[in-house]
Design an enzyme around this catalytic site. Structure first.
Site, PDB file in Angstrom:
ATOM      1  N   PHE A  81       0.830  -1.473  -0.312  1.00 31.38           N
ATOM      2  CA  PHE A  81       0.041   0.195  -0.401  1.00 31.38           C
ATOM      3  C   PHE A  81       1.002   1.513   0.038  1.00 31.38           C
ATOM      4  O   PHE A  81       1.113   2.453   0.982  1.00 31.38           O
ATOM      5  CB  PHE A  81      -0.728  -0.054   1.239  1.00 31.38           C
ATOM      6  CG  PHE A  81      -2.124   0.698   0.950  1.00 31.38           C
ATOM      7  CD1 PHE A  81      -3.015   0.568   0.431  1.00 31.38           C
ATOM      8  CD2 PHE A  81      -2.513   1.911   1.501  1.00 31.38           C
ATOM      9  CE1 PHE A  81      -4.508   1.185   0.133  1.00 31.38           C
ATOM     10  CE2 PHE A  81      -3.522   2.902   1.606  1.00 31.38           C
ATOM     11  CZ  PHE A  81      -3.896   2.781   1.143  1.00 31.38           C
ATOM     12  N   VAL A 103       2.081   2.960  -5.403  1.00 30.20           N
ATOM     13  CA  VAL A 103       1.222   2.420  -6.867  1.00 30.20           C
ATOM     14  C   VAL A 103      -0.364   1.603  -5.940  1.00 30.20           C
ATOM     15  O   VAL A 103      -1.194   1.893  -6.142  1.00 30.20           O
ATOM     16  CB  VAL A 103       2.118   1.660  -7.142  1.00 30.20           C
ATOM     17  CG1 VAL A 103       0.899   0.619  -8.101  1.00 30.20           C
ATOM     18  CG2 VAL A 103       2.935   2.119  -7.586  1.00 30.20           C
ATOM     19  N   ALA A 156      -2.393  -6.218   2.350  1.00 29.08           N
ATOM     20  CA  ALA A 156      -1.549  -6.691   3.296  1.00 29.08           C
ATOM     21  C   ALA A 156      -0.290  -5.761   3.380  1.00 29.08           C
ATOM     22  O   ALA A 156      -0.034  -5.569   2.028  1.00 29.08           O
ATOM     23  CB  ALA A 156      -1.102  -8.209   2.967  1.00 29.08           C
ATOM     24  N   LYS A 189       9.165  -4.613 -11.323  1.00 26.56           N
ATOM     25  CA  LYS A 189      10.010  -5.291 -12.505  1.00 26.56           C
ATOM     26  C   LYS A 189      11.235  -5.732 -12.413  1.00 26.56           C
ATOM     27  O   LYS A 189      12.093  -6.482 -12.653  1.00 26.56           O
ATOM     28  CB  LYS A 189      10.010  -3.613 -13.417  1.00 26.56           C
ATOM     29  CG  LYS A 189      11.175  -2.135 -12.526  1.00 26.56           C
ATOM     30  CD  LYS A 189      10.766  -2.222 -11.288  1.00 26.56           C
ATOM     31  CE  LYS A 189       9.381  -1.101 -11.770  1.00 26.56           C
ATOM     32  NZ  LYS A 189       8.971  -0.034 -10.882  1.00 26.56           N
ATOM     33  N   GLU A 242       1.730  -5.057 -16.577  1.00 23.00           N
ATOM     34  CA  GLU A 242       1.856  -3.946 -17.752  1.00 23.00           C
ATOM     35  C   GLU A 242       2.199  -2.680 -16.813  1.00 23.00           C
ATOM     36  O   GLU A 242       2.959  -2.417 -17.222  1.00 23.00           O
ATOM     37  CB  GLU A 242       0.155  -4.139 -18.010  1.00 23.00           C
ATOM     38  CG  GLU A 242       0.525  -2.578 -19.000  1.00 23.00           C
ATOM     39  CD  GLU A 242       1.150  -2.531 -20.405  1.00 23.00           C
ATOM     40  OE1 GLU A 242       2.275  -2.474 -20.631  1.00 23.00           O
ATOM     41  OE2 GLU A 242       0.441  -3.887 -20.863  1.00 23.00           O
ATOM     42  N   VAL A 269       6.495  -1.862 -16.153  1.00 21.84           N
ATOM     43  CA  VAL A 269       7.257  -1.182 -17.639  1.00 21.84           C
ATOM     44  C   VAL A 269       6.244   0.116 -18.086  1.00 21.84           C
ATOM     45  O   VAL A 269       5.504   0.161 -18.002  1.00 21.84           O
ATOM     46  CB  VAL A 269       7.153  -2.029 -18.595  1.00 21.84           C
ATOM     47  CG1 VAL A 269       8.260  -1.227 -19.605  1.00 21.84           C
ATOM     48  CG2 VAL A 269       8.036  -3.417 -17.841  1.00 21.84           C
ATOM     49  N   LYS A 298      13.424  -2.836 -17.015  1.00 22.29           N
ATOM     50  CA  LYS A 298      11.846  -2.787 -18.089  1.00 22.29           C
ATOM     51  C   LYS A 298      12.477  -3.686 -19.415  1.00 22.29           C
ATOM     52  O   LYS A 298      12.024  -3.595 -20.045  1.00 22.29           O
ATOM     53  CB  LYS A 298      11.768  -1.411 -17.671  1.00 22.29           C
ATOM     54  CG  LYS A 298      10.966  -0.632 -16.721  1.00 22.29           C
ATOM     55  CD  LYS A 298      10.965   0.000 -16.516  1.00 22.29           C
ATOM     56  CE  LYS A 298      10.279   0.926 -14.954  1.00 22.29           C
ATOM     57  NZ  LYS A 298      10.140   2.244 -14.737  1.00 22.29           N
ATOM     58  N   GLY A 326       4.120   7.411 -10.535  1.00 22.23           N
ATOM     59  CA  GLY A 326       3.247   8.862  -9.689  1.00 22.23           C
ATOM     60  C   GLY A 326       2.143   7.125  -9.924  1.00 22.23           C
ATOM     61  O   GLY A 326       1.527   6.279 -10.588  1.00 22.23           O
TER      62      GLY A 326
END
Length: 422
Positions: free
Chosen positions: A15, A18, A40, A100, A124, A127, A200, A298
């Site tokens: 948490f 992202v 979690a 990644k 998705e 990257v 990436k 972000g």
């Protein structure tokens, strides 16, 4: 029930930036039928935007919960992420991840676990943030030969370069700003040392060319040693410095991969990609060049990519890896050279570096900002000395495309390989 409307119970592991971004997006769109049923986190004492009652403190509890339809992993620990994701795939679960570094290290094994146990893994969000580059390569270009896939894959280093170029901000201040805005990783060296875009590039190679690369074999040079002198050097030529990751097909079917700062002019579509934005250029055999641009860092931009994966999992989508059957046996080569620009404030250090890279003394030059050097260097040399270059604070950038070894550089390469084999 229409699969597009099927309710999903989601277990969210992590948490941070992202995870919070994804949670916020889901809460704003109840019509999607998604419920983040459990979250979690590792540290029970860390301040968060939700009360402690919303959290579990053992990720394994989510793995053991059969009522969860999809697991979303967005933590920053690659080893723990692999443990959790691989365990979920052994259960045949549907999983989305944004890690990644973990994928770059373990992708072949994870793909095999999908095949063996029937689970599905999408990534998705790992990257280029909001840019749907993996889905584009896996679907639209799954059967078209690609000359190259290259671009700006890291929003935080790009933000730093923009601040230094546009505002004259020094490196340390620009980096602190990127961290404050949530663009940089917990360990900034992952971004500034080009380890993040290296991961990436490894992931994209699997979809662009069907090859699983070892991340440690990919040349990666970062911007930790950059200064105002380098920004001024580029500006004097009408250029900008960008960290560019490239995966490229070579004659004979082999590929090369590298991540370095690069001097770019206005003719490049990456020239205008600024701040936390990413840009990707796909050079396709028949379709020609394609350019995608979007926010690469972000919570909300990356969270939107996580959401896209969750909705794709609901539809039963999975990656095809269509080019795996045609992947060349020799996957990666360093038998190439690039024109380089090198700078260090100490001319003695710079002279020593010229001997490492076997550049002639005539490569050393001086401008109003001090000593620098230019000249052709073999990728193998940069790979072999990458740690010493970083430790000694060198700034190294490439000028132009990779090319076959010239006569002089080929002699250096042969001598280096002979010494290594002795």
């Amino acid at each position: 029930m229409d699969v597009e409307k099927q309710p999903l119970r989601i277990g969210l592991i992590g948490f941070g930036c992202v995870g919070q971004g994804f949670y916020d997006i889901v809460q704003r769109q109840p019509e999607l039928g998604l419920t983040i049923a459990r979250i979690a986190v590792k540290n029970p004492d860390k301040p968060r935007t939700l009360s402690a009652g919303h959290f579990s403190f053992r990720a394994d509890d989510l793995l053991a919960d059969p009522t969860l339809d999809v697991l979303v992993e967005v933590i920053d620990d690659p080893a723990e992420a692999f443990r959790l994701v691989s365990a979920a795939l052994r259960q045949g679960r549907r999983v989305a991840t944004a890690n990644k570094a973990m994928l770059a290290r373990h992708l072949p094994e994870l793909v095999q676990l999908e095949l063996d146990f029937g689970g599905t893994l999408l990534y998705e969000a790992a990257v280029c943030g909001s840019i749907p580059i993996i889905r584009t390569l896996d679907g639209y270009f799954s059967h078209e030969p690609l000359r190259a896939v290259q671009g700006i894959f890291n929003g935080s280093s790009n933000y730093v370069l923009t601040r230094m170029s546009e505002e004259g901000t020094d490196y340390a201040t620009a980096l602190a700003e990127a961290q404050a805005k949530g663009f940089a990783e917990t360990d900034p060296s992952l971004d500034m040392g080009a380890f993040d875009p290296r991961s990436k590039a490894v992931i994209l190679a699997a979809h662009a060319y069907g090859v699983f690369l070892e991340a440690e074999e990919v040349v990666n040079l970062g911007i930790e040693g950059i200064s105002a002198a380098d920004i001024a050097f580029a500006a004097a030529q009408g250029q900008k410095i960008k960290v560019v990751a490239a995966v490229q097909r070579l004659p004979g079917g082999r590929i090369t991969a590298l991540v370095t700062p690069q001097l770019l002019g206005p003719e490049s579509p990456l020239f205008t990609v600024e701040r936390e934005f990413n840009g990707v250029v796909i050079d396709a055999e028949y379709a020609g060049p394609q350019f995608l641009r979007g926010r690469g860092a972000g919570g909300h931009p990356t969270g939107s990519a996580v959401l896209a994966d969750v909705l794709a999992l609901r539809r039963g989508y999975r990656y095809g890896y269509a080019k795996r059957a045609d992947a060349p046996e020799t996957q990666l080569t360093h038998a190439l050279e690039i024109d380089t620009y090198l700078r260090h404030a100490d001319v003695g250090v710079l002279r020593e570096v010229l001997t490492w890279l076997e550049l002639p003394a005539t490569a050393l030059q001086t401008d109003a900002n001090g000593p620098y050097a230019t000249g052709p260097v073999a990728l193998q040399q940069l790979w072999a000395w990458r740690q010493e270059l970083r430790t000694n604070g060198l700034f190294v950038a490439r000028r132009g495309a990779v090319r076959p070894l010239s006569g002089a550089v080929q002699t250096v390469q042969a001598r280096t390989e002979a010494t290594a084999g002795a």
